[in-house]
Design a protein around this motif. Structure first.
Motif, mmCIF file in Angstrom:
data_model
loop_
_atom_site.group_PDB
_atom_site.id
_atom_site.type_symbol
_atom_site.label_atom_id
_atom_site.label_comp_id
_atom_site.label_asym_id
_atom_site.label_seq_id
_atom_site.Cartn_x
_atom_site.Cartn_y
_atom_site.Cartn_z
ATOM 1 N N LYS A 160 0.814 -1.219 0.000
ATOM 2 C CA LYS A 160 0.000 0.000 0.000
ATOM 3 C C LYS A 160 0.852 1.277 0.000
ATOM 4 O O LYS A 160 0.321 2.386 -0.042
ATOM 5 N N ALA A 161 2.171 1.115 0.028
ATOM 6 C CA ALA A 161 3.058 2.272 0.100
ATOM 7 C C ALA A 161 2.927 3.151 -1.145
ATOM 8 O O ALA A 161 2.886 2.654 -2.272
ATOM 9 N N LYS A 162 2.868 4.452 -0.925
ATOM 10 C CA LYS A 162 2.778 5.415 -2.019
ATOM 11 C C LYS A 162 4.007 6.319 -2.083
ATOM 12 O O LYS A 162 4.179 7.076 -3.038
ATOM 13 N N SER A 163 4.824 6.238 -1.029
ATOM 14 C CA SER A 163 5.990 7.115 -0.955
ATOM 15 C C SER A 163 7.135 6.397 -0.251
ATOM 16 O O SER A 163 6.959 5.322 0.339
ATOM 17 N N ILE A 164 8.302 7.017 -0.305
ATOM 18 C CA ILE A 164 9.462 6.459 0.406
ATOM 19 C C ILE A 164 9.197 6.434 1.903
ATOM 20 O O ILE A 164 9.547 5.469 2.594
ATOM 21 N N ALA A 165 8.552 7.465 2.410
ATOM 22 C CA ALA A 165 8.249 7.537 3.845
ATOM 23 C C ALA A 165 7.392 6.354 4.296
ATOM 24 O O ALA A 165 7.533 5.862 5.425
ATOM 25 N N ASP A 166 6.504 5.867 3.419
ATOM 26 C CA ASP A 166 5.632 4.743 3.766
ATOM 27 C C ASP A 166 6.405 3.434 3.929
ATOM 28 O O ASP A 166 5.861 2.458 4.468
ATOM 29 N N LEU A 167 7.649 3.404 3.440
ATOM 30 C CA LEU A 167 8.451 2.180 3.520
ATOM 31 C C LEU A 167 9.351 2.127 4.762
ATOM 32 O O LEU A 167 9.979 1.101 5.029
ATOM 33 N N LYS A 168 9.391 3.210 5.509
ATOM 34 C CA LYS A 168 10.310 3.266 6.649
ATOM 35 C C LYS A 168 9.958 2.290 7.767
ATOM 36 O O LYS A 168 10.821 1.855 8.530
ATOM 37 N N ASP A 169 8.689 1.906 7.871
ATOM 38 C CA ASP A 169 8.255 1.030 8.959
ATOM 39 C C ASP A 169 8.170 -0.441 8.562
ATOM 40 O O ASP A 169 7.729 -1.272 9.366
ATOM 41 N N VAL A 170 8.548 -0.779 7.327
ATOM 42 C CA VAL A 170 8.442 -2.177 6.895
ATOM 43 C C VAL A 170 9.819 -2.819 6.826
ATOM 44 O O VAL A 170 10.846 -2.137 6.747
ATOM 45 N N VAL A 292 6.378 6.119 -9.484
ATOM 46 C CA VAL A 292 7.629 6.615 -8.906
ATOM 47 C C VAL A 292 7.393 6.949 -7.425
ATOM 48 O O VAL A 292 6.457 7.672 -7.080
ATOM 49 N N LEU A 293 8.259 6.399 -6.576
ATOM 50 C CA LEU A 293 8.168 6.653 -5.137
ATOM 51 C C LEU A 293 8.991 7.883 -4.791
ATOM 52 O O LEU A 293 10.187 7.942 -5.107
ATOM 53 N N LYS A 294 8.368 8.850 -4.141
ATOM 54 C CA LYS A 294 9.081 10.080 -3.759
ATOM 55 C C LYS A 294 8.978 10.338 -2.271
ATOM 56 O O LYS A 294 8.193 9.727 -1.591
#
Length: 294
Positions: A160-170, A292-294
């Motif tokens: 469900k990640a839409k951005s780089i920030a959304d990946l910090k917790d996985v 593109v993930l930003k």
């Protein structure tokens, strides 16, 4: 002072011309290029089929085992199928070596660009060109511009990640020694340490087994994995290039190899005549744009 007599001036001029002619005759002259060959930037003459290779009259090309699609097909680098196999044979032909003169060798990914003398003439294995790696090996010019991508199982939080920030917790994983792992550590900077695997197969297994939430691979590999190997996974997105120039794969050679300029000339010629673009379209056409993930 009185002007020198005309006869004396003529004699001095004649002597000067003679000395200049002698000096020019003794000066080193530029080395002639082979009639049918390009010349490397370091002055090496790239005589077709007669390079100073590891085995006389042969061109030894290395890659990892297993050799993954879409870069190779059926784990058989010598069959000429898959993007990198096709590129390798196109470079060989440009250098004057036909298919029968190419010898394939298995070399692990990390060992290809580690310090030390190489057993191959060049390695082709999705190795990204970097200043750090250039300290240990030579690279040809780039034969493919690449981006890194994130893969996750469709029903996972990471999907469900839409951005780089959304990946910090996985929990993220990638093959050790790769640009993919660098993107996790340097761009995402997740709260949990990234998992590093010896091979992409191990990273894929970890994803399927729930040991990681997502893995990072190059974009063409991501499309192949999600379409043919882990079909319950999806491409979450791709990263932007992190510098002014695109990330590129290059052929790896010994540090200071006499072949580097010749191999670079060959790659450049294949780019200029459209061969690389045709091979990319043939073998990597499924790798269309991803978010593109930003």
């Amino acid at each position: 002072m009185h002007p020198a007599p005309r006869a004396l001036r003529r004699a001095v001029a004649a002597a000067t011309i003679a000395l200049l002619a002698t000096a020019v005759g003794c000066a080193p002259q530029p080395e002639e290029k082979a009639a049918d060959s390009p010349s490397g930037s370091a002055g090496t003459t790239c005589a077709k089929g007669k390079l100073s290779t590891k085995a006389s009259g042969k061109l030894t090309i290395a890659t990892d085992e297993p050799a993954y699609e879409p870069w190779f097909k059926d784990d058989k680098p010598a069959n000429g199928e898959g993007f990198e196999s096709a590129v390798a044979y196109a470079v060989a032909k440009q250098l004057g070596y036909d298919k029968n003169a190419v010898v394939w060798q298995s070399v692990p990914f990390n060992k290809a660009f580690a310090p030390g003398e190489k057993t191959f003439d060049f390695d082709i294995n999705q190795v990204s060109i970097s200043d750090e790696r250039k300290k240990a090996v030579d690279f040809s010019s780039g034969y493919y511009d690449v981006r890194q991508a994130v893969i996750a199982l469709k029903d996972s939080k990471a999907a469900k990640a839409k951005s780089i920030a959304d990946l910090k917790d996985v929990k993220l994983g990638a093959q050790v020694g790769t640009t993919s792992l660098n993107y996790i550590n340097d761009v995402v900077r997740p709260k949990q340490a990234a998992a590093a695997y010896a091979k992409n197969d191990q990273a894929k297994s970890a994803l399927q087994n729930g040991q990681v939430d997502a893995i990072v691979v190059d974009l063409p590999t991501a499309f192949y994995i999600t379409s043919a190997e882990v079909t319950d996974a999806k491409i979450v997105g791709q990263f932007e290039n992190q510098s002014g120039t695109p990330e590129q794969f290059g052929l790896v050679l010994d540090k200071g190899s006499a072949l580097t300029s010749c191999v670079t000339d060959a790659v450049d010629a294949l780019r200029e005549d459209g061969t690389l673009a045709k091979l990319e379209q043939q073998w990597l056409s499924d790798a269309v744009d991803a978010p593109v993930l930003k």
